[in-house]
Design a protein around this motif. Structure first.
Motif, PDB file in Angstrom:
ATOM      1  N   THR A   1      -2.184   5.210   0.811  1.00  0.00           N
ATOM      2  CA  THR A   1      -3.497   4.583   1.044  1.00  0.00           C
ATOM      3  C   THR A   1      -4.058   3.834  -0.172  1.00  0.00           C
ATOM      4  OG1 THR A   1      -4.825   6.517   0.483  1.00  0.00           O
ATOM      5  CG2 THR A   1      -4.098   6.341   2.779  1.00  0.00           C
ATOM      6  N   GLU A   2      -3.269   3.704  -1.235  1.00  0.00           N
ATOM      7  CA  GLU A   2      -3.741   2.961  -2.408  1.00  0.00           C
ATOM      8  C   GLU A   2      -3.006   1.623  -2.507  1.00  0.00           C
ATOM      9  OE1 GLU A   2      -6.226   3.781  -4.485  1.00  0.00           O
ATOM     10  OE2 GLU A   2      -6.555   5.485  -3.158  1.00  0.00           O
ATOM     11  N   ILE A   3      -3.765   0.613  -2.888  1.00  0.00           N
ATOM     12  CA  ILE A   3      -3.143  -0.706  -3.062  1.00  0.00           C
ATOM     13  C   ILE A   3      -2.152  -0.633  -4.223  1.00  0.00           C
ATOM     14  CG2 ILE A   3      -3.572  -3.090  -3.753  1.00  0.00           C
ATOM     15  CD1 ILE A   3      -6.113  -2.982  -2.080  1.00  0.00           C
TER      16      ILE A   3
ATOM     17  N   VAL B   1       0.866  -1.189   0.000  1.00  0.00           N
ATOM     18  CA  VAL B   1       0.000   0.000   0.000  1.00  0.00           C
ATOM     19  C   VAL B   1       0.897   1.231   0.000  1.00  0.00           C
ATOM     20  CG1 VAL B   1      -1.791   1.268   1.252  1.00  0.00           C
ATOM     21  CG2 VAL B   1      -1.772  -1.229   1.320  1.00  0.00           C
TER      22      VAL B   1
ATOM     23  N   LYS C   1      -4.733  -2.311   3.819  1.00  0.00           N
ATOM     24  CA  LYS C   1      -5.463  -1.082   3.520  1.00  0.00           C
ATOM     25  C   LYS C   1      -6.706  -0.962   4.404  1.00  0.00           C
ATOM     26  CE  LYS C   1      -7.711   1.583  -0.024  1.00  0.00           C
ATOM     27  NZ  LYS C   1      -8.430   1.571  -1.292  1.00  0.00           N
TER      28      LYS C   1
ATOM     29  N   LYS D   1      -1.467   3.562   5.723  1.00  0.00           N
ATOM     30  CA  LYS D   1      -1.187   4.524   4.650  1.00  0.00           C
ATOM     31  C   LYS D   1      -0.093   3.952   3.742  1.00  0.00           C
ATOM     32  CE  LYS D   1      -2.462   8.534   7.374  1.00  0.00           C
ATOM     33  NZ  LYS D   1      -1.969   9.534   8.318  1.00  0.00           N
TER      34      LYS D   1
END
Lengths: 132, 371
Positions: free
Chosen positions: B268-270, B265, B323, B328
């Protein structure tokens, strides 16, 4: 005349056997990779995956070609042995690198095997017979 | 030259040569310990003299449970293998089975008082239980969740200072094939909580920075994966070794560097794609990951795998979990047989080694929380 025919047949037979052996090694490499990968929890090594190409392209195909052409008359025993040694070096290199990388490690030993294998193959060409 | 003409003599001689060559390479890769001097011609390059640790601005460790929405609410991690259903409810701990594991390592832990102290002054630190550790500077809560038919151990960590986020190397010697069990390294360093690290010793190349000391500055061979840097201020940053030198990283204030990956991650995005696995592996496996939730708030996650009771997670599943847990930034560490979590003097998960045998594998380094 009888002697010449006998030698030719012997040479042809040698490359026939050689191509069959290399074909078997090719199949073995494919099966070995499949089994090793199965027990490696999905880890795949490209070296081990494409290992079968060496016996196929450097062993089986040249041998099959020599069986069907008269070029085999130029191949001496030393050339034959050294070429086989070169092939064996490439296959061994792929196996060793595959084992190491499948364990999650990285290694840069493959060039060592490549250099040794290439040297053996180049040397083998130097020992070709000048006359059939 | 005659020997070269004889097929079997040549074959035997060359085979012996190949076997000896391969054996030496394999022994060097797997067995022979090779202690290496730290980078810089033996000079230890340390960043500690330049940087100070980030410390919490307010009271070091309060009862932060109320501030953590994950603990307040309940999340139901469905056992459905294809989806995770997150509800308003927080992670539901399953029955704690840790007592059944590694009884030889069991230590007598002081029991918590039945009556909770009413004021902060009444609390006598440290508070230690099977799934909690709390003192003035460190608060750790351990939870076990069931996800994708896998047992996942989650350690929620609050620190008052980044200095308690540490790493340790096996036998205090840097090099390849110098390994020890996670629990043994943890005990030697009085770790409260420990997980296996990035197994730096499996490779001869790749940056190694541990506790602000630069041990190795050669670029890793597989730099398609980024490194995770734990900075002196307690933040996580992602770098690629081909973009920056190890010395520059040290000068930027990197306290710990993890060179495994991939990044799970980021912001906060995979960050990991479906099907992408370490070593191009595709299957579910035991996993170890580390993540940052907030300032000085971290998560250590270890999942069991390769057994009927616990299949293991894929990287995507692990990334989704990190996530959902509020990370984060999250990073995948060495998994498989290495995945081990140690807490309060014992191993809490079921590490697998040599197939699916439950036993602990020796590793070259650990990440731990302690003094």
């Amino acid at each position: 005349m009888t002697l010449f025919t006998s030698v030719t047949d012997k040479s042809k037979r040698r490359f026939c056997v050689s191509s069959v052996v290399y074909l078997s090694v090719t199949v073995f490499c494919i099966v070995f990779n499949a089994i090793y990968t199965y027990f490696s929890y999905g880890m795949v090594s490209n070296h081990m995956k494409y290992m079968f190409l060496f016996p196929l392209l450097l062993g089986c195909m040249p041998s099959a070609l020599l069986v069907s052409t008269k070029a085999r008359k130029y191949v001496s025993r030393i050339t034959f042995n050294m070429w086989n040694a070169g092939c064996a070096t490439f296959i061994t290199g792929c196996t060793v690198v595959g084992i190491i990388t499948n364990s999650g490690r990285s290694t840069d030993v493959f060039p060592i095997y490549c250099i040794i294998g290439a040297v053996m193959m180049i040397l083998s060409l130097l020992f070709l017979k000048k006359k059939a | 030259m005659k020997a070269f003409k004889k097929p079997f003599v040549f074959c035997i001689i060359y085979s012996i040569f190949l076997i000896l060559l391969s054996l030496s390479i394999i022994l060097d890769a797997f067995v022979i310990p090779n202690e290496i001097s730290p980078s810089g011609d033996g000079e230890i390059l340390s960043a500690e003299i330049k940087f100070t640790f980030k410390e919490a601005e307010d009271t070091p460790i309060e009862d932060t449970t109320s501030n953590n929405p994950k603990n307040e609410e309940t999340t139901d991690f469905s056992t459905d293998e294809t989806s995770i259903i997150i509800t308003e409810e927080s992670i539901q701990p399953v029955e704690d089975t840790t007592d059944e594991i590694y009884t030889e390592n069991d230590t007598t832990l002081p029991a918590l008082s039945d009556t909770e102290p009413e004021t902060e002054a009444d609390i006598s630190y440290p508070i230690i239980s099977d799934n909690e550790y709390r003192d003035e500077n460190i608060k750790i809560t351990l939870q076990t969740v069931r996800l994708h038919n896998t047992q996942v151990y989650v350690a929620d960590i609050y620190l008052s200072s980044a200095q308690y986020f540490k790493t340790a190397i096996a036998k205090n010697k840097f090099g390849t094939n110098i390994n020890d069990k996670t629990s043994a390294i943890a005990e030697q360093n009085n770790a409260i909580l420990a997980i296996n690290g990035d197994f730096y010793g499996a490779n001869k190349k790749g940056y190694v920075i541990k506790n602000g000391i630069l041990y190795r500055d050669s670029v890793r061979s597989d730099y398609k994966y980024d490194d995770l840097c734990f900075m002196f201020d307690g933040s996580f940053k992602i770098f690629n070794e081909k973009d920056i030198s190890a010395r520059d990283l040290l000068n930027m204030g990197v306290y710990q560097l993890f060179g495994f990956g991939p990044v799970l991650v980021n912001e906060t995005e995979i960050f990991v794609k479906a099907g992408e696995e370490v070593g191009v592996a595709m299957s579910s496996n035991p996993r170890t990951a580390v993540g940052i939730v907030d300032e000085l708030h971290y998560v250590f996650v270890v999942s069991d795998g390769r057994t009927k009771e616990s299949e293991g997670l894929s990287l995507v599943q692990l990334a989704e979990f990190m996530k959902e847990h509020g990370c984060k930034t999250a990073y995948n560490l060495d998994g498989g047989g290495s995945s081990t979590m140690y807490f309060n003097g014992r191993i809490v998960n079921k590490p697998v080694n040599r197939g699916s045998t439950i036993s602990e594998r020796s590793v070259s380094d650990i990440v731990y929380i302690g003094y």
